[in-house]
Motif scaffolding. Structure first.
Motif, PDB file in Angstrom:
ATOM      1  N   ASP A 247      -4.181   0.234   8.260  1.00  0.00           N
ATOM      2  CA  ASP A 247      -2.931  -0.525   8.264  1.00  0.00           C
ATOM      3  C   ASP A 247      -1.742   0.387   7.972  1.00  0.00           C
ATOM      4  O   ASP A 247      -0.771  -0.019   7.332  1.00  0.00           O
ATOM      5  CB  ASP A 247      -2.990  -1.670   7.254  1.00  0.00           C
ATOM      6  CG  ASP A 247      -3.235  -1.169   5.830  1.00  0.00           C
ATOM      7  OD1 ASP A 247      -3.711  -0.023   5.666  1.00  0.00           O
ATOM      8  OD2 ASP A 247      -2.964  -1.927   4.877  1.00  0.00           O
ATOM      9  N   ALA A 248      -1.803   1.627   8.445  1.00  0.00           N
ATOM     10  CA  ALA A 248      -0.781   2.634   8.124  1.00  0.00           C
ATOM     11  C   ALA A 248       0.623   2.182   8.526  1.00  0.00           C
ATOM     12  O   ALA A 248       1.585   2.355   7.761  1.00  0.00           O
ATOM     13  CB  ALA A 248      -1.128   3.955   8.818  1.00  0.00           C
ATOM     14  N   GLU A 249       0.762   1.596   9.710  1.00  0.00           N
ATOM     15  CA  GLU A 249       2.097   1.233  10.190  1.00  0.00           C
ATOM     16  C   GLU A 249       2.742   0.187   9.286  1.00  0.00           C
ATOM     17  O   GLU A 249       3.901   0.333   8.874  1.00  0.00           O
ATOM     18  CB  GLU A 249       2.017   0.721  11.624  1.00  0.00           C
ATOM     19  CG  GLU A 249       3.380   0.420  12.227  1.00  0.00           C
ATOM     20  CD  GLU A 249       3.296   0.100  13.708  1.00  0.00           C
ATOM     21  OE1 GLU A 249       4.366   0.009  14.352  1.00  0.00           O
ATOM     22  OE2 GLU A 249       2.163  -0.051  14.234  1.00  0.00           O
ATOM     23  N   THR A 250       2.009  -0.883   8.946  1.00  0.00           N
ATOM     24  CA  THR A 250       2.578  -1.936   8.094  1.00  0.00           C
ATOM     25  C   THR A 250       2.782  -1.440   6.662  1.00  0.00           C
ATOM     26  O   THR A 250       3.729  -1.860   5.993  1.00  0.00           O
ATOM     27  CB  THR A 250       1.672  -3.173   8.090  1.00  0.00           C
ATOM     28  OG1 THR A 250       0.348  -2.791   7.652  1.00  0.00           O
ATOM     29  CG2 THR A 250       1.592  -3.797   9.474  1.00  0.00           C
ATOM     30  N   GLU A 251       1.922  -0.545   6.194  1.00  0.00           N
ATOM     31  CA  GLU A 251       2.076  -0.022   4.839  1.00  0.00           C
ATOM     32  C   GLU A 251       3.323   0.841   4.716  1.00  0.00           C
ATOM     33  O   GLU A 251       4.045   0.776   3.713  1.00  0.00           O
ATOM     34  CB  GLU A 251       0.837   0.795   4.437  1.00  0.00           C
ATOM     35  CG  GLU A 251      -0.275  -0.027   3.848  1.00  0.00           C
ATOM     36  CD  GLU A 251       0.148  -0.710   2.560  1.00  0.00           C
ATOM     37  OE1 GLU A 251       0.202  -0.041   1.502  1.00  0.00           O
ATOM     38  OE2 GLU A 251       0.436  -1.917   2.595  1.00  0.00           O
ATOM     39  N   VAL A 252       3.600   1.655   5.715  1.00  0.00           N
ATOM     40  CA  VAL A 252       4.805   2.489   5.669  1.00  0.00           C
ATOM     41  C   VAL A 252       6.055   1.603   5.692  1.00  0.00           C
ATOM     42  O   VAL A 252       7.042   1.882   4.998  1.00  0.00           O
ATOM     43  CB  VAL A 252       4.820   3.496   6.835  1.00  0.00           C
ATOM     44  CG1 VAL A 252       6.174   4.178   6.945  1.00  0.00           C
ATOM     45  CG2 VAL A 252       3.726   4.549   6.626  1.00  0.00           C
TER      46      VAL A 252
ATOM     47  N   CYS B 243       0.915   9.604  12.739  1.00  0.00           N
ATOM     48  CA  CYS B 243       1.652   9.585  11.471  1.00  0.00           C
ATOM     49  C   CYS B 243       2.804   8.577  11.554  1.00  0.00           C
ATOM     50  O   CYS B 243       3.533   8.525  12.557  1.00  0.00           O
ATOM     51  CB  CYS B 243       2.187  10.974  11.156  1.00  0.00           C
ATOM     52  SG  CYS B 243       3.062  11.078   9.579  1.00  0.00           S
ATOM     53  N   PHE B 244       2.979   7.807  10.463  1.00  0.00           N
ATOM     54  CA  PHE B 244       4.045   6.802  10.401  1.00  0.00           C
ATOM     55  C   PHE B 244       5.028   7.065   9.262  1.00  0.00           C
ATOM     56  O   PHE B 244       6.106   6.494   9.237  1.00  0.00           O
ATOM     57  CB  PHE B 244       3.454   5.398  10.224  1.00  0.00           C
ATOM     58  CG  PHE B 244       2.654   4.932  11.402  1.00  0.00           C
ATOM     59  CD1 PHE B 244       3.260   4.223  12.429  1.00  0.00           C
ATOM     60  CD2 PHE B 244       1.297   5.218  11.502  1.00  0.00           C
ATOM     61  CE1 PHE B 244       2.534   3.789  13.526  1.00  0.00           C
ATOM     62  CE2 PHE B 244       0.559   4.782  12.589  1.00  0.00           C
ATOM     63  CZ  PHE B 244       1.174   4.076  13.610  1.00  0.00           C
ATOM     64  N   GLY B 245       4.635   7.901   8.283  1.00  0.00           N
ATOM     65  CA  GLY B 245       5.527   8.129   7.163  1.00  0.00           C
ATOM     66  C   GLY B 245       5.201   9.409   6.429  1.00  0.00           C
ATOM     67  O   GLY B 245       4.038   9.830   6.346  1.00  0.00           O
ATOM     68  N   ILE B 246       6.241  10.054   5.881  1.00  0.00           N
ATOM     69  CA  ILE B 246       6.063  11.268   5.084  1.00  0.00           C
ATOM     70  C   ILE B 246       6.787  11.091   3.758  1.00  0.00           C
ATOM     71  O   ILE B 246       7.721  10.292   3.638  1.00  0.00           O
ATOM     72  CB  ILE B 246       6.608  12.509   5.829  1.00  0.00           C
ATOM     73  CG1 ILE B 246       8.112  12.358   6.108  1.00  0.00           C
ATOM     74  CG2 ILE B 246       5.839  12.743   7.120  1.00  0.00           C
ATOM     75  CD1 ILE B 246       8.753  13.573   6.742  1.00  0.00           C
ATOM     76  N   GLY B 247       6.353  11.827   2.764  1.00  0.00           N
ATOM     77  CA  GLY B 247       6.992  11.760   1.451  1.00  0.00           C
ATOM     78  C   GLY B 247       6.920  10.383   0.831  1.00  0.00           C
ATOM     79  O   GLY B 247       7.816   9.987   0.069  1.00  0.00           O
ATOM     80  N   ILE B 248       5.857   9.621   1.117  1.00  0.00           N
ATOM     81  CA  ILE B 248       5.732   8.251   0.626  1.00  0.00           C
ATOM     82  C   ILE B 248       5.208   8.260  -0.820  1.00  0.00           C
ATOM     83  O   ILE B 248       4.203   8.908  -1.128  1.00  0.00           O
ATOM     84  CB  ILE B 248       4.772   7.442   1.512  1.00  0.00           C
ATOM     85  CG1 ILE B 248       5.231   7.461   2.972  1.00  0.00           C
ATOM     86  CG2 ILE B 248       4.644   6.019   0.985  1.00  0.00           C
ATOM     87  CD1 ILE B 248       6.545   6.784   3.232  1.00  0.00           C
TER      88      ILE B 248
END
Length: 581
Positions: free
Chosen positions: A400-405, A443-448
């Motif tokens: 669920d990477a997209e919704t989590e970011v 990848c959907f997010g960095i520095g999270i």
């Protein structure tokens, strides 16, 4: 339910064996060996001045080790005593040693005979038995034994003892694993000498056992090179060298440990007066001269200069060892392609790159079976990139990477979806926080900055990055998430660490055995079920508990000793992903 002991040696033998098994598991995990299918048993030989129905006893008596294995043990002990190498030894100035010699010969002969008895069993079952020193406990000479699969030594190759065997001295250890197991057995033999061994606290200091084993193992290069004892504690010395800075720079460099007169050593620079290896600050200073081309040339006592090896040297004689100082307080020692041991901040362990790759691949296959081979290989390459960086970092894989970011957008930097490559990861992992990808590597997010509540899997002994990953990953039973955490000290953790898979048919087989068991043959299925209670569903737990209730109601003989076994209940974390057909 209570367990009857037929092959009775002393009242706490079962407790002692379980304690040794627990200690062994924790020590193996500490050095980087997880989910090892090892066994622990105790073999008892009746002392000659005691009367008993059983000259040989085994704990556990569940049938896995048939007494026939030890059919010739008594005769073998007599032969070992008769031919023992210390039999004709005379201690002219040590009266106490002369008085103790007969008993020491007997104890050692019993251990030798047990080892000999297990050779055929080991060969048939593809395992290796490590045997401790026998100790007299209430009428029996008790020998602790740890059995490990031989495949461990294929994944972590050992030295060949034939290359440095010396009958007059210690033969050293062929591997760090061997040193660890023998250190465990030495501690077990000491505990057997206490009153009622197994009754009280039998736990050990895991770190002390591992470091003691590393100390012992690092005397092996000296024995291999010179066939004599060294006076230098090489493990401690290398740790101290790696811990020092020189003009603000941490330890980087190489050292060749060998006889400086070895034909394959080429000196580029030779010191007029060798530098004592225990002069740590001086050694740290001259280490600055080493590079990928030139290494310090040393043995177990001195640094002799700077040089290299001839190009065609292939380490076949195993008389040359290479120490690489990789970072602050981080070094490894190898012999050719065999990396013998790594140490980070005085924590010795096995070289774990291959094991981590296998563990990660197993997790990916079980959590995300729909991913392709190419996608999984890309993720392996991403993890390898993180481990080679000189900084702490974390990569989270989530279905669920997209919704989590999107949910955590204010706690990091969401990006337009992009397939993450090793080069790109190296650039974006330089900022604080976590990189989040899906199982396809997008990848959907960095520095999270991850969120989550504290839980039992968290530990104050680890840093904030590790505990942040644990808090984020573990509560998500319905969402498949995996974190790869690289700490500043280069420790790599994969969270969650999934339990090994187990066969459904094996579960059913052992339940059936227990349902039809009597007091005489219940031990094998009962012990197996007790060791694997995590894997049972609600219906299977009901069947097992019903079988235990039936067995418990059976009439037992007067004086029989039994141990209570806790009833089974379903584990909330168990699901079908842990099962195979």
């Amino acid at each position: 339910m209570r367990k009857t002991i037929n092959y009775f040696m002393w009242g706490y033998q079962n407790h002692f064996r379980f304690s040794l098994k627990y200690n062994t598991e924790k020590v193996l995990e500490k050095i980087g060996l997880y989910d090892v299918d090892f066994e622990v048993l105790l073999v008892g030989v009746l002392a000659s001045d005691f009367e008993n129905n059983y000259p040989i006893c085994i704990e556990p008596e569940d049938g896995k080790w048939d007494l026939k294995i030890f059919g010739s043990l008594i005769e073998d002990v007599k032969k070992e005593i008769e031919n023992h190498p210390l039999k004709n030894m005379f201690y002219s100035n040590d009266e106490l040693a002369m008085r103790e010699k007969p008993e020491n010969i007997r104890r050692d002969s019993i251990s030798r005979a047990v080892r000999k008895s297990l050779l055929l069993y080991d060969n048939d079952n593809d395992i290796e038995s490590f045997v401790g020193f026998s100790t007299l406990v209430e009428g029996y000479y008790v020998v602790p034994v740890i059995q490990v699969p031989k495949e461990i030594f294929q994944k972590h190759p050992s030295l060949d003892k034939k290359n440095f065997q010396n009958k007059n001295l210690s033969q050293g250890y062929s591997s760090f694993i061997e040193a660890v197991l023998k250190t465990l057995l030495e501690d077990a033999s000491k505990l057997l000498q206490t009153e009622n061994p197994g009754r009280g606290r039998s736990s050990i200091e895991v770190r002390e056992v591992v470091r003691s084993a590393a100390d012992s193992f690092l005397y092996t290069p000296s024995i291999a090179i010179y066939e004599k004892y060294a006076f230098t504690n090489l493990f401690e010395t290398l740790n101290l060298i790696s811990s020092l800075f020189y003009e603000g720079v941490h330890s980087l460099g190489k050292m060749i440990i060998s006889d400086p007169k070895h034909a394959s050593i080429i000196f580029s620079l030779e010191f007029q007066d060798p530098v004592p290896i225990n002069n740590i600050r001086w050694v740290r200073k001259v280490l600055e001269m080493s590079s990928n081309t030139f290494s310090l040339i040393a043995d177990n006592e001195y640094i002799y200069g700077l040089g290299s090896l001839v190009k065609d040297y292939d380490f076949f004689d195993q008389k040359i060892f290479i120490v690489e100082f990789l970072d602050h307080y981080y070094w490894q020692i190898s012999c050719g392609d065999i990396i013998l041991l790594q140490s980070q901040y005085n924590e010795p362990r096995l070289y774990s790159s291959t094991g981590q790759e296998e563990l990660l691949l197993d997790n990916l296959n079980r959590l995300y079976p729909y991913t392709t081979h190419t996608e999984k290989q890309n993720i392996l390459n991403l993890v390898l990139t993180l481990t080679n960086l000189n900084r702490g970092s974390m990569l989270v894989i989530a279905d669920d990477a997209e919704t989590e970011v999107k949910r955590l957008a204010r706690l990091g930097t969401p990006i337009k979806p992009v397939l993450l490559t090793p080069d790109l990861l190296e650039q974006v992992s330089g900022i604080d926080g976590t990189v989040i990808i899906n199982p396809k590597g997008v990848c959907f997010g960095i520095g999270i900055i991850l969120d989550g509540d504290a839980m039992s899997e968290c530990t104050p002994s680890r840093g904030s990055r590790y505990n942040s990953g644990v808090r984020y990953v573990y509560p998500t039973k319905n969402k498949k998430r995996l974190a790869v955490i690289v700490s500043d000290d280069k420790t790599v953790d994969i969270v969650p660490r999934l339990r090994p898979m187990i066969s459904l048919s094996e579960i059913e087989h052992n339940i059936s055995l227990l349902e039809h068991a009597t007091l005489e043959d219940l031990n094998q299925p009962r012990n197996w079920i007790d060791d694997n209670r995590f894997y049972f569903n609600e219906e299977q737990c009901v069947r097992v508990n019903k079988a235990l209730d039936r067995i418990e109601s059976l009439t037992s003989e007067v004086g029989q000793i039994r141990f209570i076994t806790q009833r089974l209940s379903p584990n909330k974390d168990m699901d079908s992903s842990y099962l195979t057909e």
